[in-house]
Design an enzyme around this catalytic site. Structure first.
Site, PDB file in Angstrom:
ATOM      1  CB  CYS A  32      -3.364   8.494  -5.417  1.00  0.00           C
ATOM      2  SG  CYS A  32      -4.887   8.548  -4.470  1.00  0.00           S
ATOM      3  CG  MET A  47      -9.081   2.424  -0.818  1.00  0.00           C
ATOM      4  SD  MET A  47     -10.512   1.530  -0.187  1.00  0.00           S
ATOM      5  CE  MET A  47     -10.012   1.217   1.472  1.00  0.00           C
ATOM      6  N   GLY A  48      -8.543   6.873   0.064  1.00  0.00           N
ATOM      7  CA  GLY A  48      -7.954   8.033   0.736  1.00  0.00           C
ATOM      8  C   GLY A  48      -6.577   7.772   1.316  1.00  0.00           C
ATOM      9  CB  ILE A  93      -2.824   3.619 -16.226  1.00  0.00           C
ATOM     10  CG1 ILE A  93      -4.003   2.659 -16.328  1.00  0.00           C
ATOM     11  CG2 ILE A  93      -2.266   3.991 -17.566  1.00  0.00           C
ATOM     12  CD1 ILE A  93      -5.191   3.152 -17.150  1.00  0.00           C
ATOM     13  CG  ASN A 107       0.294   6.947  -5.364  1.00  0.00           C
ATOM     14  OD1 ASN A 107      -0.074   7.620  -6.325  1.00  0.00           O
ATOM     15  ND2 ASN A 107      -0.563   6.403  -4.512  1.00  0.00           N
ATOM     16  CB  THR A 128      -7.940   4.240 -10.519  1.00  0.00           C
ATOM     17  OG1 THR A 128      -7.547   5.334  -9.680  1.00  0.00           O
ATOM     18  CG2 THR A 128      -7.747   2.933  -9.776  1.00  0.00           C
ATOM     19  CG  ASN A 178     -10.202   2.724  -4.943  1.00  0.00           C
ATOM     20  OD1 ASN A 178      -9.644   3.381  -4.062  1.00  0.00           O
ATOM     21  ND2 ASN A 178      -9.632   2.431  -6.103  1.00  0.00           N
ATOM     22  CE  LYS A 194      -4.464  -0.891   1.987  1.00  0.00           C
ATOM     23  NZ  LYS A 194      -5.386  -0.805   0.863  1.00  0.00           N
TER      24      LYS A 194
END
Lengths: 269, 306
Positions: B131, B73-74, B192, B128, B194, B71, B47
């Site tokens: 996001c 999730m934050g 990729i 990341n 999302t 999603n 994660k």
């Protein structure tokens, strides 16, 4: 049903029944969840507030019932909702209890009694003996006494309260030592706080009795994606929520000890 | 010469097969990562972890859509100072490369988290910068070429392990983002993350996700991801890891043909199960044999010959 097809749908609350000063049972119309087996859960969306996992307490025809204690924002909001108001549903998700026969003992703590009542109703006609230990803090919080007495073997329901206002004054785990020594049960089922589950697991292990427990952990996606509810290598939402003795012995370092918090940190249970 | 037709390598990482767990799926604990490796994953990505703990958003955080999931999730995570223990444990028990996904709110923060992750045992990092549902990080970094370059360069300067940059499809020109990341030192690219999306309930007339907006994953985005990988293969020479809706061996093969050296699988772990990696690998192996290839590396990018 394949997870991908089990999408959120909205449905009206059909009825609300007050079970105790803090617990209510909600019955909803939902064809999919009406096929739930004892032990399975659904995700209930309280629109604009939250979405929470709830064990199924009863399912029949096209109706499903869940029993909810007001403990946080989401459940308190749900408790203010009335028949006719709309909620969302996904599920049923997770596995179910195996349906044993012979001499059966169930131990329910708090609202953990709800999925066991569902199971007890299924097993009532098959079991040679069906006993139930049900516990709560105080008399008014004891759940489903009438329903349990109707499905269990005569004299089969033992009640405990922590304050002694009804039944034995002790924790729900207290009478088990004697019970397990006196009768060779074929299966013990439980659902409730994890410390209670862990205690009962140890007892059944000592007596060499088959055991299944439904676990509750912080859950988000409900479909085995996010990892919030993991215990050891298992996802409670997907590999559980029901685990047998062999599986529980693999996660002893966490059972009743630690779980993941909202931020994924390991915190005490 | 390796006899395993599935083994592959990129950016100095050696994988027993070309599948990896995508970031965000399970990935909080060493044991759940290990479960995925048992399920056949050739590598795992954790994660995303940041400098400080984050609780993430209230539920609903996941909505099932046609052919996928939306999603938000934050970015829930315990913070790197807590997560280092999990990294260290994972490093001991995992039989596959451990890639730690990192996010931050500044180049300095990315570098700080990266350094700690590597010190704890991360064999590679995935940044990341894609996001789509948390402000001031993720895709807000990845969409700004100047900041993206700064983040990649700063992390590269701070660690010795391979640095993978996970790209967002939510940009006008992904090739431009890729070039910036590569120029700044990216050792590989994941394409990729999302695709920005949402869900609205017609009965209550409310957005379903508590964060309103989220990201779409799963089979619905596979053709988009495939096109992105195909384009990137013609844009950069850096290894590309394909990600987006991969569920079957055929999906994986399509990504190899488009130019991916490996693939990441996420949503399929939920829609199928953690053994989906085994199923994909078996199918890829059978395909290679049937087509007469000795290694999966031989088919990377061959769709471009046309």
């Amino acid at each position: 049903m394949h997870t991908a097809l089990n999408t959120l749908r909205t449905t009206p609350i059909l009825s609300v029944k007050t079970e105790s000063p803090t617990v209510k049972t909600y019955t909803l119309k939902d064809k999919l969840c009406a096929k739930a087996k004892p032990g399975q859960f659904l995700m209930l969306w309280i629109p604009g507030v939250d979405e929470i996992p709830l064990s199924v307490m009863y399912a029949e025809n096209d109706r499903v019932s869940v029993t909810v204690k007001a403990v946080g924002d989401a459940t308190r909001h749900l408790h203010s909702m009335k028949p006719g108001e709309t909620v969302g549903v996904r599920g049923p998700f997770g596995n179910c209890f195996t349906e044993a026969s012979g001499k059966i003992l169930m131990v329910g703590g708090g609202t953990g009694t709800a999925p066991l009542l569902f199971l007890a109703r299924r097993l009532a006609t098959k079991a040679q003996r069906l006993s139930f230990v049900v516990g709560a803090k105080t008399k008014t919080e004891l759940l489903f006494l009438k329903e349990l007495n109707a499905v269990c073997t005569e004299q089969g329901v033992i009640t405990t309260t922590e304050d002694g206002t009804y039944g034995l004054q002790c924790l729900v785990t207290e009478p088990l030592g004697k019970l397990l020594a006196a009768t060779k049960f074929d299966m013990v089922y439980t659902c409730g706080p994890e410390l209670m589950v862990s205690k009962i697991f140890n007892l059944t292990e000592q007596h060499g009795i088959s055991f299944e427990a439904s676990l509750e952990r912080l859950m988000r996606c409900g479909i085995g994606l996010c990892g919030s509810c993991v215990i050891g290598k298992y996802r409670v939402c997907r590999d559980g929520p029901v685990f047998n003795a062999a599986q529980l012995s693999e996660v002893k370092s966490e059972l009743g000890i630690s779980k993941l918090g909202f931020d994924g940190e390991r915190i005490p249970v | 010469m390796s006899r395993n037709p599935l083994s592959t390598s990129f950016a100095g990482l050696k994988l027993r097969n070309p599948t990896a767990l995508a970031s965000g799926i399970l990935g909080y604990t060493a044991e759940s990562l290990q479960r995925v490796v048992e399920g056949g994953a050739g590598a795992v990505v954790t994660k995303s972890v940041g400098a400080a703990p984050r609780m993430g958003y209230a539920n609903p955080t996941v909505v099932q859509a046609n052919c996928g999931l939306v999603n938000a999730m934050g970015l829930p995570n315990p913070g790197i100072d807590e997560f280092v223990e999990e990294i260290a444990h994972a490093k001991i028990i995992l039989q596959a490369p451990l890639i730690v996904s990192v996010f931050g709110y500044s180049a300095e923060e990315y570098a700080l988290v990266a350094e700690k992750a590597v010190a704890a045992g991360a064999e590679a990092l995935e940044l990341n910068v894609s996001c789509p549902h948390v402000k001031q990080t993720g895709s807000e970094i990845g969409q700004n070429p100047r900041i993206l370059a700064e983040v990649v360069a700063k992390v590269k300067g701070a660690v010795q392990v391979p640095v993978i940059v996970k790209l967002s499809p939510n940009v006008t020109d992904m090739a431009e983002t890729a070039r910036v990341a590569v120029k700044a030192g990216a050792d590989a690219l994941t394409a990729i993350n999302t695709v920005k999306a949402m869900a609205i309930d017609v009965d209550t007339t409310l957005p379903v996700l508590s964060n309103t907006r989220g990201g779409l994953s799963g089979p619905a985005i596979k053709p988009i991801a495939l096109r992105c990988v195909y384009d990137l293969y013609e844009t950069v020479e850096t290894p590309i890891i394909g990600c987006g809706g991969i569920t079957t061996w055929k999906d994986a093969v399509e990504f190899f043909l488009a130019g991916a050296i490996a693939v990441q699988v996420g949503t399929a772990v939920a829609l199928e199960n953690p053994n989906v990696f085994h199923a994909i690998n078996r199918g890829v192996k059978a395909y290679l044999k049937k087509k007469g290839y000795g290694s999966v590396k031989e088919i990377v990018g061959i769709a471009h010959r046309a």
